[in-house]
Structures are given as structure tokens and as C-alpha cells.
Scaffold this active site. Structure first.
Site, PDB file in Angstrom:
ATOM      1  NE  ARG A  99      -1.291   2.105   2.974  1.00  0.00           N
ATOM      2  CZ  ARG A  99      -0.295   2.628   3.703  1.00  0.00           C
ATOM      3  NH1 ARG A  99       0.457   3.674   2.804  1.00  0.00           N
ATOM      4  NH2 ARG A  99       0.141   2.510   5.010  1.00  0.00           N
ATOM      5  CG  MET A 346      -5.586 -13.780  20.489  1.00  0.00           C
ATOM      6  SD  MET A 346      -6.832 -13.017  19.385  1.00  0.00           S
ATOM      7  CE  MET A 346      -8.008 -14.304  19.501  1.00  0.00           C
ATOM      8  CD  GLU A 372       1.868  10.491   4.533  1.00  0.00           C
ATOM      9  OE1 GLU A 372       1.463  11.547   4.852  1.00  0.00           O
ATOM     10  OE2 GLU A 372       2.494  10.441   3.361  1.00  0.00           O
ATOM     11  N   GLY A 373       2.888  11.666   9.707  1.00  0.00           N
ATOM     12  CA  GLY A 373       2.291  12.302  10.838  1.00  0.00           C
ATOM     13  C   GLY A 373       1.969  11.290  12.183  1.00  0.00           C
TER      14      GLY A 373
HETATM   15  P1  TGC Z   1       1.527  25.689   9.582  1.00  0.00           P
HETATM   16  O1  TGC Z   1       2.184  26.729  10.031  1.00  0.00           O
HETATM   17  O2  TGC Z   1       0.483  24.929  10.529  1.00  0.00           O
HETATM   18  O3  TGC Z   1       1.137  25.399   8.137  1.00  0.00           O
HETATM   19  C1  TGC Z   1       1.842  25.759   7.057  1.00  0.00           C
HETATM   20  C2  TGC Z   1       0.986  25.865   5.801  1.00  0.00           C
HETATM   21  O4  TGC Z   1       0.449  24.773   5.582  1.00  0.00           O
HETATM   22  C3  TGC Z   1      -1.012  24.579   5.537  1.00  0.00           C
HETATM   23  N1  TGC Z   1      -1.620  23.566   6.187  1.00  0.00           N
HETATM   24  C4  TGC Z   1      -1.909  22.374   5.351  1.00  0.00           C
HETATM   25  N2  TGC Z   1      -2.423  22.531   4.034  1.00  0.00           N
HETATM   26  C5  TGC Z   1      -2.926  21.634   3.710  1.00  0.00           C
HETATM   27  N3  TGC Z   1      -3.349  20.345   4.210  1.00  0.00           N
HETATM   28  C6  TGC Z   1      -2.750  20.054   5.579  1.00  0.00           C
HETATM   29  N4  TGC Z   1      -3.011  19.077   6.458  1.00  0.00           N
HETATM   30  C7  TGC Z   1      -2.239  21.414   6.128  1.00  0.00           C
HETATM   31  N5  TGC Z   1      -1.535  21.488   7.312  1.00  0.00           N
HETATM   32  C8  TGC Z   1      -1.160  22.933   7.352  1.00  0.00           C
HETATM   33  C9  TGC Z   1      -1.500  26.003   6.550  1.00  0.00           C
HETATM   34  O5  TGC Z   1      -2.577  26.349   6.311  1.00  0.00           O
HETATM   35  C10 TGC Z   1      -0.334  26.910   6.212  1.00  0.00           C
HETATM   36  O6  TGC Z   1      -0.769  27.405   4.972  1.00  0.00           O
HETATM   37  P2  TGC Z   1      -0.230  29.100   4.282  1.00  0.00           P
HETATM   38  O7  TGC Z   1      -1.240  29.294   3.097  1.00  0.00           O
HETATM   39  O8  TGC Z   1      -0.698  29.699   5.520  1.00  0.00           O
HETATM   40  O9  TGC Z   1       1.197  28.860   4.379  1.00  0.00           O
HETATM   41  O10 TGC Z   1       2.798  24.528   9.480  1.00  0.00           O
HETATM   42  P3  TGC Z   1       3.624  23.890  10.754  1.00  0.00           P
HETATM   43  O11 TGC Z   1       4.860  23.251   9.992  1.00  0.00           O
HETATM   44  O12 TGC Z   1       3.648  24.457  11.846  1.00  0.00           O
HETATM   45  O13 TGC Z   1       2.703  22.514  10.627  1.00  0.00           O
HETATM   46  C11 TGC Z   1       2.043  21.974  11.173  1.00  0.00           C
HETATM   47  C12 TGC Z   1       1.794  20.350  11.332  1.00  0.00           C
HETATM   48  C13 TGC Z   1       2.685  19.608  12.522  1.00  0.00           C
HETATM   49  C14 TGC Z   1       0.474  19.789  11.418  1.00  0.00           C
HETATM   50  C15 TGC Z   1       2.643  19.689   9.945  1.00  0.00           C
HETATM   51  O14 TGC Z   1       4.124  20.282   9.966  1.00  0.00           O
HETATM   52  C16 TGC Z   1       2.735  18.286   9.862  1.00  0.00           C
HETATM   53  O15 TGC Z   1       1.704  17.766   9.260  1.00  0.00           O
HETATM   54  N6  TGC Z   1       3.780  17.589  10.222  1.00  0.00           N
HETATM   55  C17 TGC Z   1       3.807  16.198  10.311  1.00  0.00           C
HETATM   56  C18 TGC Z   1       4.774  15.894   8.988  1.00  0.00           C
HETATM   57  C19 TGC Z   1       4.403  14.618   8.195  1.00  0.00           C
HETATM   58  O16 TGC Z   1       3.512  14.266   8.462  1.00  0.00           O
HETATM   59  N7  TGC Z   1       5.299  14.256   7.277  1.00  0.00           N
HETATM   60  C20 TGC Z   1       4.904  13.119   6.283  1.00  0.00           C
HETATM   61  C21 TGC Z   1       6.147  13.221   5.408  1.00  0.00           C
HETATM   62  S1  TGC Z   1       5.713  11.886   3.893  1.00  0.00           S
HETATM   63  C22 TGC Z   1       5.529  10.483   4.465  1.00  0.00           C
HETATM   64  O17 TGC Z   1       5.861  10.287   5.646  1.00  0.00           O
HETATM   65  C23 TGC Z   1       5.308   9.379   3.611  1.00  0.00           C
HETATM   66  S2  TGC Z   1       5.299   7.851   4.230  1.00  0.00           S
HETATM   67  C24 TGC Z   1       4.343   7.140   2.977  1.00  0.00           C
HETATM   68  C25 TGC Z   1       4.286   5.942   2.858  1.00  0.00           C
HETATM   69  O18 TGC Z   1       5.171   5.187   2.627  1.00  0.00           O
HETATM   70  O19 TGC Z   1       3.080   5.369   2.828  1.00  0.00           O
HETATM   71  P1  FAD Z   2      10.216  13.153  15.264  1.00  0.00           P
HETATM   72  O1  FAD Z   2       9.545  14.052  14.629  1.00  0.00           O
HETATM   73  O2  FAD Z   2      11.527  13.444  15.825  1.00  0.00           O
HETATM   74  O3  FAD Z   2       9.347  12.575  16.377  1.00  0.00           O
HETATM   75  C1  FAD Z   2       9.960  11.911  17.523  1.00  0.00           C
HETATM   76  C2  FAD Z   2       8.645  11.592  18.475  1.00  0.00           C
HETATM   77  O4  FAD Z   2       8.365  12.992  19.268  1.00  0.00           O
HETATM   78  C3  FAD Z   2       7.380  11.177  17.927  1.00  0.00           C
HETATM   79  O5  FAD Z   2       6.576  10.254  18.776  1.00  0.00           O
HETATM   80  C4  FAD Z   2       6.660  12.361  17.904  1.00  0.00           C
HETATM   81  O6  FAD Z   2       5.095  12.127  17.965  1.00  0.00           O
HETATM   82  C5  FAD Z   2       6.821  13.337  19.034  1.00  0.00           C
HETATM   83  N1  FAD Z   2       6.636  14.673  18.763  1.00  0.00           N
HETATM   84  C6  FAD Z   2       7.310  15.462  17.741  1.00  0.00           C
HETATM   85  N2  FAD Z   2       6.943  16.580  17.968  1.00  0.00           N
HETATM   86  C7  FAD Z   2       6.101  16.703  18.974  1.00  0.00           C
HETATM   87  C8  FAD Z   2       5.253  17.602  19.611  1.00  0.00           C
HETATM   88  N3  FAD Z   2       5.174  19.167  18.941  1.00  0.00           N
HETATM   89  N4  FAD Z   2       4.591  17.179  20.760  1.00  0.00           N
HETATM   90  C9  FAD Z   2       4.464  16.086  21.166  1.00  0.00           C
HETATM   91  N5  FAD Z   2       5.287  15.116  20.792  1.00  0.00           N
HETATM   92  C10 FAD Z   2       6.029  15.470  19.378  1.00  0.00           C
HETATM   93  N6  FAD Z   2       9.070  10.881   4.982  1.00  0.00           N
HETATM   94  C11 FAD Z   2       8.979  11.468   3.480  1.00  0.00           C
HETATM   95  O7  FAD Z   2       9.033  12.639   3.351  1.00  0.00           O
HETATM   96  N7  FAD Z   2       8.644  10.654   2.531  1.00  0.00           N
HETATM   97  C12 FAD Z   2       8.506   9.340   2.490  1.00  0.00           C
HETATM   98  O8  FAD Z   2       8.245   8.600   1.512  1.00  0.00           O
HETATM   99  C13 FAD Z   2       8.569   8.691   3.906  1.00  0.00           C
HETATM  100  N8  FAD Z   2       8.686   7.469   4.171  1.00  0.00           N
HETATM  101  C14 FAD Z   2       8.834   6.790   5.447  1.00  0.00           C
HETATM  102  C15 FAD Z   2       8.852   5.461   5.335  1.00  0.00           C
HETATM  103  C16 FAD Z   2       9.100   4.606   6.743  1.00  0.00           C
HETATM  104  C17 FAD Z   2       9.313   3.439   6.937  1.00  0.00           C
HETATM  105  C18 FAD Z   2       9.257   5.759   7.768  1.00  0.00           C
HETATM  106  C19 FAD Z   2       9.630   5.164   9.203  1.00  0.00           C
HETATM  107  C20 FAD Z   2       9.071   7.040   7.646  1.00  0.00           C
HETATM  108  C21 FAD Z   2       8.980   7.651   6.406  1.00  0.00           C
HETATM  109  N9  FAD Z   2       8.921   8.806   6.164  1.00  0.00           N
HETATM  110  C22 FAD Z   2       9.021   9.419   5.018  1.00  0.00           C
HETATM  111  C23 FAD Z   2       9.338  10.014   7.471  1.00  0.00           C
HETATM  112  C24 FAD Z   2       8.162  10.129   8.406  1.00  0.00           C
HETATM  113  O9  FAD Z   2       7.187  11.011   7.747  1.00  0.00           O
HETATM  114  C25 FAD Z   2       8.778  10.613   9.604  1.00  0.00           C
HETATM  115  O10 FAD Z   2       9.380   9.562  10.228  1.00  0.00           O
HETATM  116  C26 FAD Z   2       7.694  11.171  10.711  1.00  0.00           C
HETATM  117  O11 FAD Z   2       7.079  12.377  10.068  1.00  0.00           O
HETATM  118  C27 FAD Z   2       8.244  11.490  12.147  1.00  0.00           C
HETATM  119  O12 FAD Z   2       9.275  12.191  12.100  1.00  0.00           O
HETATM  120  P2  FAD Z   2      10.655  11.597  12.968  1.00  0.00           P
HETATM  121  O13 FAD Z   2      10.829  10.355  12.515  1.00  0.00           O
HETATM  122  O14 FAD Z   2      11.554  12.606  12.450  1.00  0.00           O
HETATM  123  O15 FAD Z   2      10.135  11.777  14.274  1.00  0.00           O
END
Ligand code: TGC
Ligand code: FAD
Length: 393
Positions: A99, A346, A372-373
Site C-alpha cells: 500500500r 493469540m 504521514e504524521g
Molecule cells: P503551519 O504553519 O500549521 O502550516 C503551514 C501552511 O500549510 C497549511 N497546512 C495545510 N495545508 C493542507 N493540508 C494540511 N494538512 C495542512 N496543514 C497545514 C497551513 O494552512 C499553512 O498554509 P499557508 O497558506 O498559511 O502557508 O505549519 P507547521 O509546520 O507548523 O505544521 C503543522 C503540522 C505539524 C501539522 C505539519 O507540519 C505536519 O503535518 N507535520 C507532520 C509531517 C508529516 O506528516 N510528514 C510526512 C512526510 S511524507 C511520509 O511520511 C510518507 S510515508 C508514505 C508511505 O510510505 O506510505
Molecule cells: P520526530 O519528529 O523526531 O518525532 C519523534 C517523537 O516525538 C514522535 O513520537 C513524535 O510524535 C514526537 N513529537 C514530535 N513533535 C512533537 C510535539 N510537538 N509534541 C509532542 N510530541 C512530539 N518521509 C517522507 O518525506 N517521505 C517518505 O516517503 C517517507 N517514508 C517513510 C517510510 C518509513 C518506513 C518511515 C518510518 C518514515 C517515512 N517518512 C517519510 C518519514 C516520516 O514521515 C517521519 O518519520 C515522521 O514524520 C516522524 O518524523 P521523525 O521520525 O523525525 O520523528
């Protein structure tokens, strides 16, 4: 309404939720389930043990229309959100890595180009990506910025008509098998996205090893060392961090469905195992404690499937707010992880063997909880939406 209500339930669908899908969605679920059962499951234990993702799967998933299934035009499927979700659930019933491949290709790399790219970029990349001829990845996370991508250090600076990219991305799914990387970088004008083709001078990838989770999936580091790109490689419509974060909504939606598939696979394994395994003179399924576990698992999975279906129908009708996606991602990944862990116990000693799917799903779900968060980040996003107070910083 039928005159006589049913007296029994299907243990594999006790809430009869397949009745809530239309014919197209049911047919798609059946097709993907057959592909997963016949092509994927016979090999996945070996792939997992040896840390392999077979890139041939890309074209096979493309031929099934599963790459960019929910995107319109440019050779993409044009399907509904629910159809996309149903496909994700079936793929993840196979393995979260399968997936993940489809999520990263369709919801991150292709969506980024579809939403933020130029017509030239869409025509150039999307049809081949939909067919699985080109593999994409999405580079947002860095070694020092995961939950807080706004702290990224990768930079892009102008040099005449070109851009020069320097930095690195970490934990990137598909990274070292990708033909094109969507790379997010800081510029003087804010965060911008770039399409970096494999082979571009200065761009290298390193596959990450020693993972204990998502082993049937490629995870890599992307290194950008003075990578020179023309202006046409920039995604012209993405102008801030909202660019990459909008892509995450799409992938998170796929995950909230996918997690129900992994949970279902664990429940089915536990149901089947306890029905045949005998201890103390009778099948484990005959003991009250086992039945309580099975009942709880079936209920929790059903609630997760209903949540996914509700969010899918809502997305198809009016779209979802990011906090609604967060609610689904948080609830269903935690649910799936709990179900997998219960199922693992189990199966006793067999629960730690790759001869059964449960330990593989349980370990995978550790990544699914994190990427993905994380659960904490989604709790904080929901908290901000409910209270108006921001508690990330
Ligand atoms: P913040 O100041 O809150 O927002 C910056 C700008 O972004 C807008 N925004 C969004 N827009 C669309 N969708 C959302 N979910 C949005 N969240 C925020 C916001 O309105 C603002 O827009 P503008 O126009 O004013 O500039 O930004 P922040 O950096 O303080 O962020 C808040 C936070 C913590 C929710 C965000 O940074 C976050 O979601 N962090 C988690 C990072 C994360 O999920 N990374 C994933 C990386 S990719 C991955 O993991 C792929 S794995 C896939 C796989 O293998 O299946
Ligand atoms: P950190 O951000 O360092 O967090 C560590 C711990 O601290 C977590 O428990 C977190 O919840 C906690 N924490 C962080 N901030 C706070 C807060 N403000 N308050 C309380 N607790 C907090 N990324 C991509 O861009 N593209 C990809 O394709 C991708 N694929 C991935 C595939 C795998 C198998 C994995 C494991 C990760 C992948 N990622 C990818 C990265 C992934 O999105 C990050 O690992 C994820 O967003 C968390 O970031 P981090 O690992 O740096 O943890």
C-alpha cells in the site's frame, strides 16, 4: 427491506459492510484481493525476510489502474475517493509496504505533480507514472526534521535561469528505485517543490538497511549535492509549506483505509488459527477469553471501516478538512496496531513466525503509526481544530 432479517452474520464481514459499497467498488475490491492473494501473498514472507520490494509490481499495479486511481485525466483512473480507499484496504491486507508503494506513487508523487505542476510536467510524467513505467518518490522529511518539516535545511537557490539544490532527505519510500523524486526545498521566497530525475548530476540515493518494519518496501536517503535544475523542473503552483502538506492529506486518507485492511488480515488469521488450534481438549476459539478478543477485534475493525467509509463518502461529496483526515489516520492506525498485537498473542509461538502474516503486519504498523504524521501530531492537529489553540510549539 427483506421480510426475514438475517439470523447469522458472516464472521469475515459481521457488520455486512460490503452491502454499503456499490457494484464498482465491490468489483474493484474483488480484483485487488485476487491480485494480492495470487500474486503477492505467496512471496511476501520471503521478500519481508530478505528486505526486498519487487519493482515489477509497479507495472502490475499500473495495469490494474491502482496508481493515481483517484486522479483525473493524464492516463489516471478518475475513480472516487471510496474506490481509492477500498483499493488501499485490499493492498494493505497484503502488506503495508505494498500500500505504501501505491500511496507514495499516486497520492504523494503523482498528486504533487497533478495539483502543483505545469501542463508540460503533467503530460510528461503522469501517464507513465499511472502505468507504473516511471516510479516516483516524495522527499519531505530530513534527518533533523520529521514532524516539523518547516525546519527543513535542504535549500534551492537561483543561479541565472537555473536552481541549485543542496541538502538531503531521509526515510524516503521508493527513494532508490525512483525515476523521479519530488523534492521540497527552502528558498528565499519560501518552500518550493522540484522534480529531480534519476541520473541528474549531484543527485544520489542510499538505501536504508537494518529496518525491522516495512521490510518489503524500499526506504532511502536522497542526497542533493549542487544539483542544477532548470526552472521547468520546479512545480510552479506550489508556493509554501502548504504545497507538500496538501499532498499528505491524500496519502493519509489512503492510510486510514489501508490500516483497516492490515487489521482485517490479522483478525482473519486469529479467527482461523483459534478455530483449529486445540489446547486443553478443545479449539482455542471455544474459550471465553478468546471469544472476547475476537469480538473486540471484530467490533473495532468494523468501527474503523465505518469511519473510513464515512470519510470517503464525505470526501467524494464535499472534501475533507485536514483535521477530519487526522481523525481517521489516528483512530485507524491505533486500532490496527492494537488488533495486530492482540492477534500476535493469540497465535502463541506461531505468532512470531513469518509463516503467518500477523507479526509482519504488527511490525509494519509501527511505521504506519509514525509516518504521514505520528499519533501525537494528529492528536495535536485535532486538538487545534477543536480548541483553536496551537500546541505544537
Ligand atoms: P503551519 O504553519 O500549521 O502550516 C503551514 C501552511 O500549510 C497549511 N497546512 C495545510 N495545508 C493542507 N493540508 C494540511 N494538512 C495542512 N496543514 C497545514 C497551513 O494552512 C499553512 O498554509 P499557508 O497558506 O498559511 O502557508 O505549519 P507547521 O509546520 O507548523 O505544521 C503543522 C503540522 C505539524 C501539522 C505539519 O507540519 C505536519 O503535518 N507535520 C507532520 C509531517 C508529516 O506528516 N510528514 C510526512 C512526510 S511524507 C511520509 O511520511 C510518507 S510515508 C508514505 C508511505 O510510505 O506510505
Ligand atoms: P520526530 O519528529 O523526531 O518525532 C519523534 C517523537 O516525538 C514522535 O513520537 C513524535 O510524535 C514526537 N513529537 C514530535 N513533535 C512533537 C510535539 N510537538 N509534541 C509532542 N510530541 C512530539 N518521509 C517522507 O518525506 N517521505 C517518505 O516517503 C517517507 N517514508 C517513510 C517510510 C518509513 C518506513 C518511515 C518510518 C518514515 C517515512 N517518512 C517519510 C518519514 C516520516 O514521515 C517521519 O518519520 C515522521 O514524520 C516522524 O518524523 P521523525 O521520525 O523525525 O520523528
Amino acid at each position: 427491506m427483506s421480510a426475514t432479517p438475517p439470523r447469522t452474520v458472516d464472521p469475515l464481514d459481521p457488520l455486512a459492510l460490503t452491502t454499503q459499497l456499490d457494484d464498482t467498488e465491490r468489483a474493484l475490491a474483488q480484483t485487488v484481493r485476487q491480485f494480492v492473494t495470487e500474486r503477492f501473498l505467496p512471496q511476501v514472507a520471503d521478500w519481508y525476510e530478505h528486505g526486498i520490494f519487487d519493482p515489477a509490481l509497479a507495472k502490475e499495479l499500473g495495469a490494474l489502474g491502482l496508481l493515481g486511481l483517484h486522479l483525473e485525466g493524464y492516463g489516471c483512473g478518475g475513480g472516487s475517493a471510496v474506490a481509492y480507499g477500498v483499493a488501499c484496504a485490499e493492498l494493505e491486507a497484503g502488506d503495508s509496504g505494498l500500500r505504501s508503494f501505491a500511496s507514495v506513487q499516486g497520492s504523494l508523487a503523482m498528486f504533487a505533480i497533478h495539483r502543483w505542476g505545469s501542463e508540460e510536467q503533467k503530460n510528461d510524467y503522469l501517464p507513465r507514472m499511472a502505468a507504473g513505467e516511471l516510479i516516483g518518490c516524495f522527499g519531505l522529511t530530513e534527518a533533523d526534521s520529521g514532524s516539523d518539516p518547516g525546519a527543513m535545511r535542504t535549500t534551492a537557490r537561483r543561479d541565472g535561469d537555473d536552481w541549485i539544490l543542496d541538502g538531503s532527505k531521509m526515510w524516503i519510500t521508493n527513494g532508490s528505485i525512483a525515476d523521479v523524486a519530488v523534492v521540497w526545498a527552502r528558498t528565499d521566497e519560501g518552500v518550493r517543490g522540484f522534480l529531480v530525475d534519476r541520473g541528474t548530476p549531484g543527485f544520489t540515493t542510499n538505501t536504508l538497511h537494518r529496518k525491522m518494519s516495512l521490510r518489503a518496501s524500499v526506504t532511502a536517503e536522497l542526497v542533493l549535492d549542487g544539483v542544477r535544475l532548470p526552472e521547468r523542473a520546479r512545480l510552479p503552483l506550489a508556493r509554501s509549506l502548504a504545497g507538500p502538506l496538501s499532498c499528505l492529506n491524500e496519502a493519509r486518507f489512503g492510510i486510514l483505509w489501508g490500516a483497516t485492511g492490515a487489521a482485517r488480515a490479522c483478525y482473519e488469521a486469529a479467527l482461523s488459527y483459534t478455530s483449529t488450534r486445540t489446547q486443553f481438549g478443545r479449539p482455542l476459539a471455544g474459550f471465553q477469553l478468546t471469544q472476547q478478543k475476537l469480538a473486540t477485534m471484530a467490533l473495532e475493525i468494523g468501527k474503523g471501516q465505518l469511519l473510513a467509509l464515512h470519510l470517503g463518502r464525505l470526501k467524494d461529496v464535499q472534501g475533507l478538512a485536514p483535521a477530519q483526515v487526522s481523525m481517521g489516520k489516528l483512530a485507524n492506525t491505533v486500532m490496527a496496531s492494537d488488533v495486530a498485537r492482540t492477534a500476535r498473542g493469540m497465535l502463541g509461538a506461531n505468532g512470531i513466525s513469518l509463516e503467518y502474516p500477523v507479526i509482519r503486519h504488527m511490525m509494519n504498523l509501527e511505521s504506519v503509526l509514525t509516518y504521514e504524521g505520528t499519533a501525537e501530531i494528529h492528536a495535536l492537529s485535532i486538538g487545534q481544530a477543536l480548541t483553536g489553540h496551537r500546541a505544537f510549539t
